[in-house]
Design a protein around this motif. Structure first.
Motif, PDB file in Angstrom:
ATOM      1  N   GLY A 118      -7.506  30.027  87.853  1.00 58.04           N
ATOM      2  CA  GLY A 118      -7.430  28.679  87.283  1.00 58.04           C
ATOM      3  C   GLY A 118      -7.995  28.577  85.878  1.00 58.04           C
ATOM      4  N   LEU A 144     -14.114  27.916  83.965  1.00 59.57           N
ATOM      5  CA  LEU A 144     -14.674  26.738  84.624  1.00 59.57           C
ATOM      6  C   LEU A 144     -15.258  25.758  83.623  1.00 59.57           C
ATOM      7  CD1 LEU A 144     -16.810  27.714  87.719  1.00 59.57           C
ATOM      8  CD2 LEU A 144     -14.881  26.163  87.610  1.00 59.57           C
ATOM      9  N   ARG A 146     -13.088  23.697  90.760  1.00 61.00           N
ATOM     10  CA  ARG A 146     -11.680  23.505  90.447  1.00 61.00           C
ATOM     11  C   ARG A 146     -10.974  22.820  91.597  1.00 61.00           C
ATOM     12  NH1 ARG A 146     -12.553  28.946  88.709  1.00 61.00           N
ATOM     13  NH2 ARG A 146     -12.223  29.192  86.470  1.00 61.00           N
TER      14      ARG A 146
END
Lengths: 136, 136, 136, 136
Positions: A72, A75, A83
């Motif tokens: 993803g 962070l 997430r």
């Protein structure tokens, strides 16, 4: 199927019907779970829950779900340091079996296509010995 | 919060901000999971996965999820003998804490209202000793 | 509220109750729609449908949804040349009113935080003349 | 498809591939929209938005969605007098076409089975003259 039918039904071979059912499973997974909060610590319990859910559906013999939050991107910080599930993180392989026919299908994110690709990876006899259908 | 802001922000007390955050959690749960295949056998793993997800969100100290597939009415037969998650089956209690303030909120299906009611059940000091925030 | 209650309820001011309700709306939107196929051509009908849905919820006086598929990065090619809704594309502003109190809240994706931020942007008197609640 | 492949792919006929794709569409619809607030006044805009979304997906020539909030049982009162989308309310018919082959599939709630049934209702040549694929 002996159920009464209100809708007409096309005549499909087992193989064809399984292909339709395999699509249902992958389409459903993709559209059900995106947006769930997830972290490396919770990725496994999430994957197991998705597997348990898919495993209840008709014809499913086995299902393997992988959730990789690391795909993803970096962070956020502080209280934003988690997430939610995006298509990039999700990989699902499902095997459906009806008698002598098996269909294995997969959802995986293709970076080169920028797309969550769903595809049929195998049609043929079931792998290994027939397992008992899990009781529900 | 020291983050740069592109949107204006109202000045809220901790108590007020927690009430807003509590709504986010319950609204999110309700709209994320409906439709998941579920059975008595998988209800627990599903509940744990929802708890793990909600537990990642800001200010959440504890969360308890109950999934009761039995509230979904009689089962179908054969390969239709499982259910998908409906609002009737879902009960969620979440406690959010920010310093000395705690808010406890609940999602529960009210048969008399035919409605999934979300309500704040308590505002006050946190219950019990302050637990360390789970690391993520 | 005169409904019979099975769950205890905290005593909240109108302002506090509206803040909770505002959170419910934004949390719900975020977790309901991610994953919907969307393109520049369909972004408007999607936004209108989300507005219509949110507009049904208690206390909502107005809601504005913007869906910008262009924020989803470059398109794929051929039959992959469409997108599904991601958090980056979605911006929602909702105004809730209860008597003399209004709360305006917003969901917007903050690139700097890599996060879909939900925040309260205004608490105060309702804007403009009181509109009649839309009949349903 | 000339795209590079990281996953193996089974060799499927057009008919078979369309059956898989048809399943994806119906499985996706079922798992995406349950829980959306809906009323008789908003049912149409919701149905149009779902049609627009499904219409973007590969091979879809036409899609018809019907949302009937009346199938959700009696309404609550006052501010609870709206519903959220349940499986009972939803009926979807989608036609997929690839060259000379068409597959028509349907999602409809079967009260007798207590189940949202997805089935293939027709496989054969496309209905009517080939329409141009809508540009996106």
């Amino acid at each position: 199927m002996n159920e009464p039918r209100k809708t007409p039904a096309a005549r499909l071979s087992r193989r064809e019907a399984l292909l339709f059912e395999a699509g249902i499973k992958l389409g459903g997974v993709f559209h059900q779970y995106l947006g769930m909060p997830v972290s490396p610590r919770t990725a496994t319990v999430l994957a197991r829950a998705v597997e348990a859910a898919v495993g209840l559906q008709p014809f499913v013999r086995s299902v393997r779900v992988r959730v990789d939050p690391g795909r993803g991107g970096p962070l956020g910080r502080g209280r934003f340091a988690y997430r939610y599930l995006t298509a990039e993180m999700l990989e699902v392989t499902v095997e459906l079996v009806d008698g002598p026919v098996a269909v294995e299908a997969r959802l995986t994110h293709r970076g080169d296509l920028r797309f969550p690709l769903m595809s049929v990876v195998r049609v043929g006899p079931p792998k290994g010995p027939r397992r008992r259908r899990r009781s529900r």
